[in-house]
Design a protein around this motif. Structure first.
Motif, short mmCIF file in Angstrom:
data_model
loop_
_atom_site.label_atom_id
_atom_site.label_comp_id
_atom_site.label_asym_id
_atom_site.label_seq_id
_atom_site.Cartn_x
_atom_site.Cartn_y
_atom_site.Cartn_z
N VAL A 6 10.12 -5.98 -14.58
CA VAL A 6 8.97 -5.25 -15.17
C VAL A 6 8.76 -3.96 -15.18
O VAL A 6 7.83 -3.49 -15.71
CB VAL A 6 7.62 -6.29 -15.18
CG1 VAL A 6 8.04 -7.65 -15.67
CG2 VAL A 6 6.98 -6.30 -13.93
N GLY A 7 9.44 -3.64 -13.86
CA GLY A 7 9.18 -2.06 -13.80
C GLY A 7 8.04 -1.68 -13.01
O GLY A 7 7.28 -0.46 -13.43
N VAL A 8 7.37 -2.45 -12.30
CA VAL A 8 6.00 -2.10 -11.80
C VAL A 8 6.16 -2.20 -10.37
O VAL A 8 6.62 -2.83 -9.60
CB VAL A 8 4.94 -3.28 -12.22
CG1 VAL A 8 3.83 -3.01 -11.25
CG2 VAL A 8 4.88 -3.35 -13.64
N VAL A 9 5.66 -1.02 -9.76
CA VAL A 9 5.82 -0.72 -8.34
C VAL A 9 4.53 -0.76 -7.83
O VAL A 9 3.65 0.02 -8.15
CB VAL A 9 6.73 0.35 -7.72
CG1 VAL A 9 6.65 0.70 -6.40
CG2 VAL A 9 8.13 0.15 -8.40
N ARG A 10 4.06 -1.50 -6.78
CA ARG A 10 2.78 -1.43 -6.22
C ARG A 10 3.07 -1.26 -4.54
O ARG A 10 3.89 -1.64 -3.91
CB ARG A 10 2.12 -2.75 -6.29
CG ARG A 10 1.97 -3.16 -7.73
CD ARG A 10 0.45 -2.27 -8.12
NE ARG A 10 0.16 -3.10 -9.63
CZ ARG A 10 -0.26 -2.21 -10.44
NH1 ARG A 10 -0.48 -1.10 -10.46
NH2 ARG A 10 -0.53 -2.95 -11.53
N LYS A 11 1.91 -0.51 -3.97
CA LYS A 11 1.82 -0.23 -2.77
C LYS A 11 1.28 -1.47 -2.06
O LYS A 11 0.11 -1.85 -2.39
CB LYS A 11 1.39 0.95 -2.19
CG LYS A 11 2.09 2.22 -2.46
CD LYS A 11 1.43 3.65 -2.10
CE LYS A 11 2.13 4.55 -2.32
NZ LYS A 11 1.57 5.95 -1.88
N VAL A 12 1.63 -1.77 -0.69
CA VAL A 12 0.92 -2.71 -0.02
C VAL A 12 -0.32 -2.17 0.87
O VAL A 12 -0.07 -0.78 1.44
CB VAL A 12 1.73 -3.52 1.18
CG1 VAL A 12 0.80 -4.56 2.13
CG2 VAL A 12 2.85 -3.98 0.39
N ASP A 13 -1.52 -2.63 0.68
CA ASP A 13 -2.62 -1.75 1.65
C ASP A 13 -2.92 -2.24 2.87
O ASP A 13 -1.89 -3.05 3.51
CB ASP A 13 -4.04 -2.16 0.62
CG ASP A 13 -4.68 -3.51 0.93
OD1 ASP A 13 -4.09 -4.29 1.62
OD2 ASP A 13 -5.57 -3.90 0.14
N LYS A 14 -3.72 -1.44 3.87
CA LYS A 14 -3.69 -1.99 5.14
C LYS A 14 -3.89 -3.36 5.54
O LYS A 14 -3.52 -3.67 6.54
CB LYS A 14 -4.98 -1.20 5.66
CG LYS A 14 -4.78 0.43 5.50
CD LYS A 14 -6.04 0.94 6.09
CE LYS A 14 -5.88 2.59 6.03
NZ LYS A 14 -7.08 3.39 6.34
N LEU A 15 -4.53 -4.10 4.60
CA LEU A 15 -4.66 -5.63 5.01
C LEU A 15 -3.35 -6.45 4.41
O LEU A 15 -3.28 -7.57 4.48
CB LEU A 15 -5.97 -6.15 4.20
CG LEU A 15 -7.27 -5.63 4.98
CD1 LEU A 15 -8.60 -5.95 4.01
CD2 LEU A 15 -7.26 -5.59 6.37
N GLY A 16 -2.40 -6.08 3.82
CA GLY A 16 -1.50 -6.40 3.45
C GLY A 16 -1.54 -6.89 1.90
O GLY A 16 -0.71 -7.90 1.54
#
Length: 99
Positions: A6-16
């Motif tokens: 779907v072309g979406v990239v997300r970052k993982v935050d400090k809590l995963g």
């Protein structure tokens, strides 16, 4: 089964944590406070809407392939059904051997 990108990239935050895009949540019927099952399939992380009423009574696995039998009293995954069949056959074989 090939997954559609779907072309979406997300970052993982400090809590995963990651945010699942609303379009994906809507298409899967995932609402606020719904439970999501997380598991590995090879080298993939799989997220599925959790359906506790369809958890296999033998393995605990929730899958679209699970079936409900005995008037809804028993839910089985393919693996759970196989284990149950073997256990039933072994139990009858032991009873027959005791006669």
């Amino acid at each position: 089964m090939k997954m559609k990108s779907v072309g979406v990239v997300r970052k993982v935050d400090k809590l995963g944590r990651i945010v699942i895009p609303i379009d994906i949540r809507r298409s899967l019927g995932i609402n606020v406070k719904d439970q999501v099952e997380i598991y590995l399939d090879g080298d993939r992380i799989v997220l599925e809407k959790y359906k506790p009423d369809m958890a296999c009574h033998v393995t605990g696995k929730v899958s679209e392939r699970n079936i409900s039998i005995a008037g809804g009293n028993l839910v089985l995954s393919p693996e759970g059904a196989e284990l149950l069949i073997k256990e039933i056959q072994n139990s009858f074989a032991k009873k027959d051997a005791q006669k």
